[in-house]
Scaffold this active site. Structure first.
Site, PDB file in Angstrom:
ATOM      1  N   LYS A 187      -8.130   5.047  -4.903  1.00  0.00           N
ATOM      2  CA  LYS A 187      -8.173   6.225  -3.888  1.00  0.00           C
ATOM      3  C   LYS A 187      -7.465   7.275  -4.272  1.00  0.00           C
ATOM      4  O   LYS A 187      -6.247   7.065  -4.473  1.00  0.00           O
ATOM      5  CB  LYS A 187      -7.876   5.850  -2.390  1.00  0.00           C
ATOM      6  CG  LYS A 187      -8.239   6.973  -1.564  1.00  0.00           C
ATOM      7  CD  LYS A 187      -7.580   6.998  -0.107  1.00  0.00           C
ATOM      8  CE  LYS A 187      -6.167   7.668  -0.234  1.00  0.00           C
ATOM      9  NZ  LYS A 187      -6.280   9.274  -0.373  1.00  0.00           N
ATOM     10  N   GLU A 227       5.626   1.639  -4.895  1.00  0.00           N
ATOM     11  CA  GLU A 227       6.477   2.580  -5.396  1.00  0.00           C
ATOM     12  C   GLU A 227       6.747   3.894  -4.519  1.00  0.00           C
ATOM     13  O   GLU A 227       5.883   4.459  -4.374  1.00  0.00           O
ATOM     14  CB  GLU A 227       6.126   2.980  -6.925  1.00  0.00           C
ATOM     15  CG  GLU A 227       7.122   3.412  -7.757  1.00  0.00           C
ATOM     16  CD  GLU A 227       7.177   4.977  -7.619  1.00  0.00           C
ATOM     17  OE1 GLU A 227       8.239   5.752  -6.862  1.00  0.00           O
ATOM     18  OE2 GLU A 227       6.384   5.721  -8.240  1.00  0.00           O
ATOM     19  N   CYS A 275       9.921  11.513  -7.229  1.00  0.00           N
ATOM     20  CA  CYS A 275      10.320  10.458  -6.478  1.00  0.00           C
ATOM     21  C   CYS A 275      11.708  10.025  -6.750  1.00  0.00           C
ATOM     22  O   CYS A 275      12.788   9.690  -6.056  1.00  0.00           O
ATOM     23  CB  CYS A 275       9.447   9.336  -6.308  1.00  0.00           C
ATOM     24  SG  CYS A 275       9.002   8.665  -7.930  1.00  0.00           S
ATOM     25  N   GLU A 293      14.539  12.690   1.473  1.00  0.00           N
ATOM     26  CA  GLU A 293      13.822  13.235   0.474  1.00  0.00           C
ATOM     27  C   GLU A 293      13.122  14.651   0.436  1.00  0.00           C
ATOM     28  O   GLU A 293      11.933  14.547   1.318  1.00  0.00           O
ATOM     29  CB  GLU A 293      12.947  11.947   0.040  1.00  0.00           C
ATOM     30  CG  GLU A 293      12.110  12.281  -1.593  1.00  0.00           C
ATOM     31  CD  GLU A 293      11.153  11.522  -1.695  1.00  0.00           C
ATOM     32  OE1 GLU A 293      10.992  11.061  -3.073  1.00  0.00           O
ATOM     33  OE2 GLU A 293      10.605  10.758  -0.799  1.00  0.00           O
TER      34      GLU A 293
END
Length: 540
Positions: free
Chosen positions: A231, A307, A341, A438
């Site tokens: 996806k 991850e 990230c 983040e």
């Protein structure tokens, strides 16, 4: 191929000089000082007269069982140009029925098709032919990646496409080197282990590196003989559909790789919870990763690779060459519009060099060229979409409200698209939101520390553990920090070195498992022990 040849834009080393970068730029704006008002940036490349992307959009349907098909519902959703916020294409919107069709195709291809039964050498040849086709179409793919994502075209063309090809060469090399062991036993038995493909792999990739995340997921899964339902991120579906078509031109059998576009709740969730999917791999936010893990557990307890997010410390020690440290720290945070990230988003600077570092970090941010990512010399394009754009601006407001010192930036750039000024905060403390969450944007938070014990404790006081950067001339200091930091990757005097063989993943809430390198193969293999009695063996 050496790392720097593969990813010259994804890495900076100790030998890199800030003068190399600044010679490409011109300082078009200056700050009036570290207090009072912050002058607006004037380092923007013209945001008008946008370049027309040199590529046609050819593939917008799902790829299921080797064919492009519409969504079962007939629905489509828009995908946007982040330079303008305007629609560039309408893409098939997948839901549970499309996932069911894709999983059925993948299941049949694994259980009945030729792919798992091919010799590993045959599989490796298809992977290599695919890599050759990607190289042939690299100009179109680089343009499409920049158009749909907003990252600089130079980054797409000169760094990410070559790395994509290198990753598939790497995994093609592994395909015929996967094998089990013969194990001695305490009795008359022959024991061998078989490393078998796990079956149908569900894979969900993010929007910040669409092509590279495709390679990180698809490469090892196919090398091990699995079939896939992938996806795409709803923000960036276009390049995955393009390269999937190239895979079939390379000879991949129908049903081995299926690509469905759609939203997380309506396409990602049915994939993660599907009873006929044998494994799930997900890259994205920690919060969504928790949902994926729960769905996998509540369905058939399928194994999951995650991850996830990070809040990586970048530690500048007192012996640092400040000019080089500033350049590397700037790269570590602002690369890919800060949408990385493992971005070095907590810049810890020793108190002895802190003031000098602040002045130079501010000046470097003010020289950063923001504009149309298709134009030469542009370092920073727009954020991915309006949601991320607004999120970053909210964090900037939070930084101001928490009394961190805004050195530069702090606002949008222009009136169209999702451009944000490179922003630097000083006098940041660990309890501030901008030092904990983040942000995923061009916002550098610079914190002060006194000694190694202190910075180790502070750097580790986070729910994340994805990566860290260390900048020092001392091997003893480097060794101390690399062993003490609870993260999956420590870059010493470099950052964002992403070689195909280097494993990548996190501690704590930054994920489960590793991507890339030999470790990624473990995600897509089952280990079977086979025990056979021996009659009158000559030896044991």
């Amino acid at each position: 191929m050496a790392v720097r040849r593969i990813s010259s834009l994804l890495t900076r080393s100790l030998s890199a000089s800030s003068s190399v970068s600044t010679c490409l730029l011109s300082s078009l704006g200056r700050s009036s000082g570290r207090t009072a008002s912050v002058r607006r940036f004037s380092n923007a490349a013209a945001l008008e007269d946008l370049v027309v992307p040199p590529v046609q959009i050819s593939y917008t349907q799902h790829l299921i069982d080797g064919k492009f098909v519409d969504a079962a519902s007939g629905k489509t959703f828009p995908t946007y140009d982040p330079r303008t916020g305007e629609v560039i294409a309408h893409v098939a919107e997948g839901d549970a029925e499309d996932i069911n069709r894709a999983v059925a195709a993948a299941r049949k291809a694994f259980d009945e098709g030729p792919w798992p039964k091919m010799t590993p050498y045959e599989r490796s040849r298809i992977l290599l032919r695919f890599a050759d086709l990607v190289e042939k179409h690299s100009e179109e793919l680089a343009a499409l990646e920049t158009w749909n994502n907003g990252k600089p075209h130079e980054q797409s063309a000169k760094s990410e496409l070559p790395m994509f090809v290198r990753l598939f060469h790497y995994y093609a090399g592994w395909a015929d080197k996967i094998h089990g062991l013969t194990v001695p036993a305490d009795g008359p038995h022959h024991i061998q282990t078989l490393h078998e493909p796990i079956g149908v792999a569900g894979q969900i990739i993010p929007w910040n590196f669409p092509l590279l995340m495709f390679a990180w997921k698809v490469g090892p899964a196919l090398a091990c003989g699995n079939t896939i339902v992938l996806k795409t991120a709803e923000q960036t579906p276009l390049t995955a559909l393009y390269v999937a078509k190239l895979f079939h031109e390379a000879g991949l059998p129908p049903g081995v790789l299926n690509v469905v576009s759609g939203y997380g709740p309506t396409a990602g969730a049915p994939l993660a919870s599907h009873m006929n999917v044998d494994k799930v791999a997900f890259t994205g936010s920690t919060d969504t990763g928790k949902v994926v893990l729960e769905l996998a557990a509540r369905s058939n307890l399928k194994p999951v690779t995650l991850e996830l997010g990070g809040k990586s410390p970048f530690i500048v020690c007192e012996d640092a060459d400040v000019d080089k440290a500033v350049e590397l720290a700037h790269f570590a945070l602002f690369f890919n519009q800060g949408q990385c990230c493992c971005a070095g988003s907590r810049t810890y600077v020793h108190e002895r060099v802190y003031d000098e570092f602040i002045e130079k970090a501010k000046a470097r941010a003010q020289r950063r060229v923001v504009g149309d990512p298709f134009k030469k010399g542009v370092e920073q394009g727009p954020q991915i979409d309006t949601e991320q754009f607004k999120k970053v601006l909210r964090y900037i407001r939070a930084g101001k409200d928490s009394k961190a010192t805004l050195e530069c930036g702090g606002d949008r750039l222009g009136t169209k698209g999702y451009f944000i000024q490179p922003t630097v905060f000083s006098n940041v403390t660990d309890d501030m939101l901008i030092a904990q969450d983040e942000i995923f944007g061009p916002v550098q938070s610079i914190l002060k520390f006194k000694d190694l014990d202190e910075v180790i404790q502070r750097a580790n006081t986070t729910r994340y553990g994805l990566a860290a950067g260390v900048f020092t001339k001392s091997i003893d200091t480097a060794n101390t920090l690399t062993r003490a930091l609870r993260v999956g990757t420590v870059w010493v005097n470099c950052f964002d070195v992403f070689d195909a063989a280097i494993p990548f993943g996190g501690y704590k809430m930054s994920g489960i498992g590793r991507e890339k390198g030999i470790y990624s193969l473990h995600n897509y293999l089952q280990v079977k022990a086979v025990v056979t009695p021996l009659k009158n063996p000559a030896w044991l």
